[in-house]
Design an enzyme around this catalytic site. Structure first.
Site, PDB file in Angstrom:
ATOM      1  CB  CYS A 181     -14.607  -0.586   0.636  1.00 17.77           C
ATOM      2  SG  CYS A 181     -15.631  -2.043   0.411  1.00 17.77           S
ATOM      3  CG  PHE A 214      -2.206  -0.839   0.911  1.00 16.59           C
ATOM      4  CD1 PHE A 214      -3.396  -0.280   0.505  1.00 16.59           C
ATOM      5  CD2 PHE A 214      -2.144  -2.223   1.050  1.00 16.59           C
ATOM      6  CE1 PHE A 214      -4.505  -1.063   0.253  1.00 16.59           C
ATOM      7  CE2 PHE A 214      -3.240  -3.012   0.799  1.00 16.59           C
ATOM      8  CZ  PHE A 214      -4.425  -2.428   0.396  1.00 16.59           C
TER       9      PHE A 214
END
Length: 434
Positions: free
Chosen positions: A263, A252
């Site tokens: 989301c 990430f």
């Protein structure tokens, strides 16, 4: 076990198919007849690797069926609520209309001893409210069992997740709920999957906290990309260097166009909104996380203008409009947003996505969609790589140069080596790289 799954969208369809594939007897229930017809015929209404096979196995076994009638939930021992919690119109808060409707629709069909299990992502405090309603109306119990699905890996994440979280009431009711969920997930638990038993509030916070952390990590590296662009640093090398720190990790930390999907964007906004409702300012930093993320879209549009000089009338090839690879999901997709902005500025935008052309066309019918990469590239004055599909990552400068009319490329996902493209005569720009 006999299981009902209320809501057969992305979460519910995957959960129903996987639970039946694991040996449970499952009925999936949804108010959309078209969706139920597709699922009953073995066709998923969205792209998810591995789901068609799981769906077909479960249907062929006779353990899975679908229905539009809530009464078909009667007789099940466990009832999973897997409906959406979109962002409320005109507000950052989560819209609980579908969750409340699903639970109210279940009440007439619950029996004493049944277990209702919420899987939807909800604001903290929702489970306690619904538990009181379920107990008072039916004698059933309620647990909250958040999902941690990654689009593109949802089947594996359902069958063999990295952890289970059970939010249960105190006392004997909590023990009963835990035992039931242990039976539902017996296969994964037998292989050593961790299982955490908590109260309702903690279970509700786990999913939104995880999403908030991941969103913060992505926006952090994109903020570093802004600084890298201003100073001549290379954000990919920076990410590699800090990613070797075990306290940080490399995952990430890929700078680029930013996060999207159904989301992370809505969940961080709803999480902050709920914090404000509780009279807290603890999550106000999430507004900055959101702002950094949205600025990445602005930057790609600006880069397109810089390279073209005049956007109006220019032919622009957009490679990828799904919010991530291995998905056809375009909800809050930064890629689709950039494509629409360039179209609004007068560009002739030609889109190719391996899976998301159809879903994107429903939201942005004014864009042009083609079925292969060469058709998108042919005659393009500018190429934008907006989703990091493996097909796009494999492109080489020579094959692109043979098709385009202008050697200009924006790598919005930092998947290419800049020198290779510049050596081939391309005006090449990336995010956070010199």
């Amino acid at each position: 076990m006999r299981i009902s799954v209320i809501g057969c969208g992305y979460l519910g369809a995957v959960h129903a198919a996987c639970m039946a594939d694991l040996g449970h007897e499952v009925v999936g229930i949804d108010v959309d007849p078209g969706k139920i017809e597709m699922l009953s015929s073995g066709h998923a209404p969205f792209f998810e690797p591995g789901l068609p096979e799981a769906l077909r196995r479960a249907l062929d076994s006779g353990r899975l069926r679908f229905s539009t009638d809530p009464a078909d939930a009667a007789g099940s021992q466990v009832h999973f609520v897997a409906v959406g919690t979109p962002q409320t119109a005109g507000s950052d808060a989560a819209d609980l209309t579908y969750v409340d409707a699903a639970v109210h629709g279940l009440l007439p069909h619950l029996a004493d001893g049944d277990l209702v299990v919420g899987k939807s992502t909800v604001p903290v405090g929702t489970a306690s409210r619904l538990a009181d309603l379920v107990r008072a109306s039916s004698g059933a119990d309620l647990a909250w069992n958040p999902e941690f699905l990654r689009e593109g890996f949802a089947v594996a994440d359902t069958v063999a997740p990295d952890r289970f979280v059970y939010g249960v009431p105190s006392g004997d009711a909590g023990d009963r709920a835990t035992a039931v969920l242990d039976e539902v997930y017996a296969t994964a638990l037998a292989t050593g999957t961790p299982r955490l038993v908590t109260g309702y509030a903690t279970a509700e916070l786990v999913k939104v906290s995880a999403n908030a952390f991941l969103a913060t990590k992505i926006s952090f590296i994109n903020a570093m990309a802004e600084i890298a662009e201003a100073t001549g640093a290379d954000v990919t090398q920076l990410a590699d260097a800090i990613g070797h720190d075990a306290r940080i990790g490399r995952r990430f930390l890929n700078a680029g166009l930013g996060f999207g999907g159904g989301c992370l964007p809505k969940d961080i906004r709803a999480f902050r909104a709920r914090s404000r409702e509780l009279g807290l300012e603890s999550l106000d930093f999430l507004a900055d996380v959101d702002a950094v993320n949205l600025r990445r879209r602005d930057r790609v549009v600006d880069l397109a203008g810089e390279l073209l000089g005049e956007v109006r009338g220019a032919r622009v090839a957009v490679l990828g409009v799904a919010f991530k690879p291995d998905s056809d999901d375009v909800r809050d997709s930064p890629a689709l947003d950039v494509a629409r902005r360039l179209h609004a500025a007068g560009a002739d935008v030609v889109v190719h996505d391996p899976e998301a052309n159809e879903t994107a066309a429903r939201l942005a019918p004014d864009l042009s969609y083609v079925d292969d990469v060469p058709s998108a590239l042919r005659g393009a004055e500018l190429v934008l790589v907006l989703t990091e599909w493996k097909q796009f990552k494999a492109l080489r400068p020579a094959e692109v140069a043979a098709l385009v009319s202008g050697r200009r490329l924006v790598d919005a996902r930092n998947v290419f080596e800049p020198a290779e493209w510049r050596d081939a005569g391309f005006e090449f720009r990336a995010l956070g790289r010199p």
